[in-house]
Write a protein that holds these residues in place. Structure first.
Motif, short mmCIF file in Angstrom:
data_model
loop_
_atom_site.label_atom_id
_atom_site.label_comp_id
_atom_site.label_asym_id
_atom_site.label_seq_id
_atom_site.Cartn_x
_atom_site.Cartn_y
_atom_site.Cartn_z
N SER A 176 -7.14 -6.58 2.81
CA SER A 176 -7.09 -5.16 2.47
C SER A 176 -7.33 -4.37 3.74
N LEU A 177 -6.91 -3.12 3.74
CA LEU A 177 -7.14 -2.27 4.91
C LEU A 177 -8.63 -2.13 5.21
N GLU A 178 -9.44 -2.08 4.16
CA GLU A 178 -10.88 -1.95 4.36
C GLU A 178 -11.45 -3.19 5.07
N ARG A 179 -11.06 -4.37 4.63
CA ARG A 179 -11.54 -5.59 5.28
C ARG A 179 -11.10 -5.65 6.73
N ILE A 180 -9.87 -5.26 6.99
CA ILE A 180 -9.36 -5.28 8.36
C ILE A 180 -10.14 -4.30 9.22
N ALA A 181 -10.38 -3.09 8.70
CA ALA A 181 -11.13 -2.09 9.45
C ALA A 181 -12.55 -2.57 9.73
N ARG A 182 -13.19 -3.17 8.76
CA ARG A 182 -14.58 -3.63 8.94
C ARG A 182 -14.65 -4.76 9.97
N ALA A 183 -13.64 -5.60 10.00
CA ALA A 183 -13.62 -6.66 11.01
C ALA A 183 -13.50 -6.05 12.41
N GLY A 184 -12.64 -5.05 12.55
CA GLY A 184 -12.52 -4.38 13.84
C GLY A 184 -13.82 -3.71 14.25
N VAL A 243 -11.43 -5.11 21.02
CA VAL A 243 -10.70 -5.16 19.76
C VAL A 243 -9.21 -5.41 20.03
N SER A 244 -8.67 -6.36 19.36
CA SER A 244 -7.23 -6.64 19.42
C SER A 244 -6.79 -7.17 18.07
N MET A 245 -5.50 -7.13 17.85
CA MET A 245 -4.98 -7.67 16.60
C MET A 245 -5.32 -9.16 16.49
N GLN A 246 -5.26 -9.87 17.61
CA GLN A 246 -5.56 -11.31 17.61
C GLN A 246 -7.01 -11.56 17.24
N ARG A 247 -7.93 -10.77 17.84
CA ARG A 247 -9.36 -10.98 17.56
C ARG A 247 -9.67 -10.68 16.10
N VAL A 248 -9.13 -9.59 15.59
CA VAL A 248 -9.40 -9.22 14.21
C VAL A 248 -8.82 -10.26 13.25
N LEU A 290 -10.91 -12.75 10.56
CA LEU A 290 -10.58 -12.78 9.14
C LEU A 290 -9.96 -14.11 8.72
N ASP A 291 -9.85 -15.04 9.68
CA ASP A 291 -9.26 -16.36 9.41
C ASP A 291 -7.81 -16.24 8.95
N HIS A 292 -7.07 -15.35 9.61
CA HIS A 292 -5.65 -15.18 9.36
C HIS A 292 -4.91 -15.18 10.69
N THR A 293 -3.62 -15.29 10.62
CA THR A 293 -2.83 -15.21 11.84
C THR A 293 -2.56 -13.75 12.19
N LYS A 294 -2.24 -13.51 13.46
CA LYS A 294 -1.92 -12.16 13.88
C LYS A 294 -0.69 -11.65 13.16
N MET A 295 0.30 -12.51 12.95
CA MET A 295 1.50 -12.09 12.25
C MET A 295 1.18 -11.67 10.81
N ALA A 296 0.23 -12.33 10.19
CA ALA A 296 -0.18 -11.94 8.84
C ALA A 296 -0.80 -10.55 8.84
N LEU A 297 -1.56 -10.24 9.90
CA LEU A 297 -2.20 -8.93 10.00
C LEU A 297 -1.17 -7.82 10.11
#
Length: 241
Positions: A32-40, A52-57, A61-68
């Protein structure tokens, strides 16, 4: 859909304000956008906005960057989501006495937000799209000054003036580091030099050795800004001669 809605500001506005269309392809959304924001926010709080980067976030979250990328187009939009989640909603002003008490409380809340998330200082500069939560901060000031005789642009300028003062103090606090009040750090560095050359800087030497050495820059500036607004409001209320 117009071409203007596909640009950076348009994408950011859609993420912050919605509606949020569900992905039409691929597996069922697991984030969810909320989970992504909280990880950042977690990364930025610990290491700063530059970390902060897409890769780090995605990794957190235990997902791939492409999934993000199915949720957030890029880092700029990610940071916008982080700001909206981190700044929080300002407390209501209804129980506070008058516009002055409301603006004082508002400024101190903003100082707390910057203190809790210093990276907000870097993330909230320049022209950008603000979300509804962040925009509510501006609404509080404009509403508090309603009926004072100040024009709409003047009330928005008052918010910018207050925010600028709070930002300046927060920048100093961040530079001083954990546990170091800005003025205390300045006195520690310059105190000896000023005392040694007191004949050249007598006024500064006297000021820096005054018994009241507490860090009061936030209070002093805030009171002077409110004094200025109060004087302007009083002048507007006087009948023309």
């Amino acid at each position: 859909m117009t071409s203007g809605s596909d640009d950076g500001p348009g994408r950011t506005a859609r993420l912050l304000w919605g509606p949020h269309p569900k992905p039409t392809r691929g597996p069922k959304p697991a984030l969810s956008l909320e989970r992504i924001a909280r990880a950042g926010i977690e990364i930025a709080d610990a290491e700063g906005l530059g970390a902060v980067s897409m890769q780090r976030v995605a990794g957190l979250l235990d997902h791939t960057k492409m999934a993000l990328y199915r949720y957030v187009p890029g880092k700029a939009e990610l940071v916008a989501l982080m700001v909206e989640a981190a700044v929080g909603s300002p407390e209501g002003n209804s129980g506070l006495p008058g516009w002055r008490g409301q603006l004082d409380h508002w400024a101190r809340q903003l100082a707390e937000a910057f203190g809790a998330h210093p990276w907000l200082l870097d993330a909230t500069v320049g022209p950008r799209v603000m979300g509804p939560t962040e925009l509510a901060w501006l609404e509080r000031v404009v509403a508090a000054l309603d009926g004072t005789g100040l024009t709409g642009p003047e009330r928005m300028d008052a918010a910018a003036l207050l925010a600028g003062h709070v930002r300046g103090i927060a920048e100093q606090a961040r530079a001083a580091g954990p546990g170091g009040a800005p003025e205390s750090r300045l006195l520690a560095v310059l105190g000896g030099l000023v005392r040694e050359h007191a004949d050249r800087f007598p006024a500064l030497a006297a000021a820096m050795t005054a018994p009241d050495g507490r860090d009061q820059a936030l209070d002093f500036g805030l009171e002077r800004i409110l004094d200025g607004l109060e004087a302007l409001i009083a002048r507007r209320a006087r009948p023309p001669v």
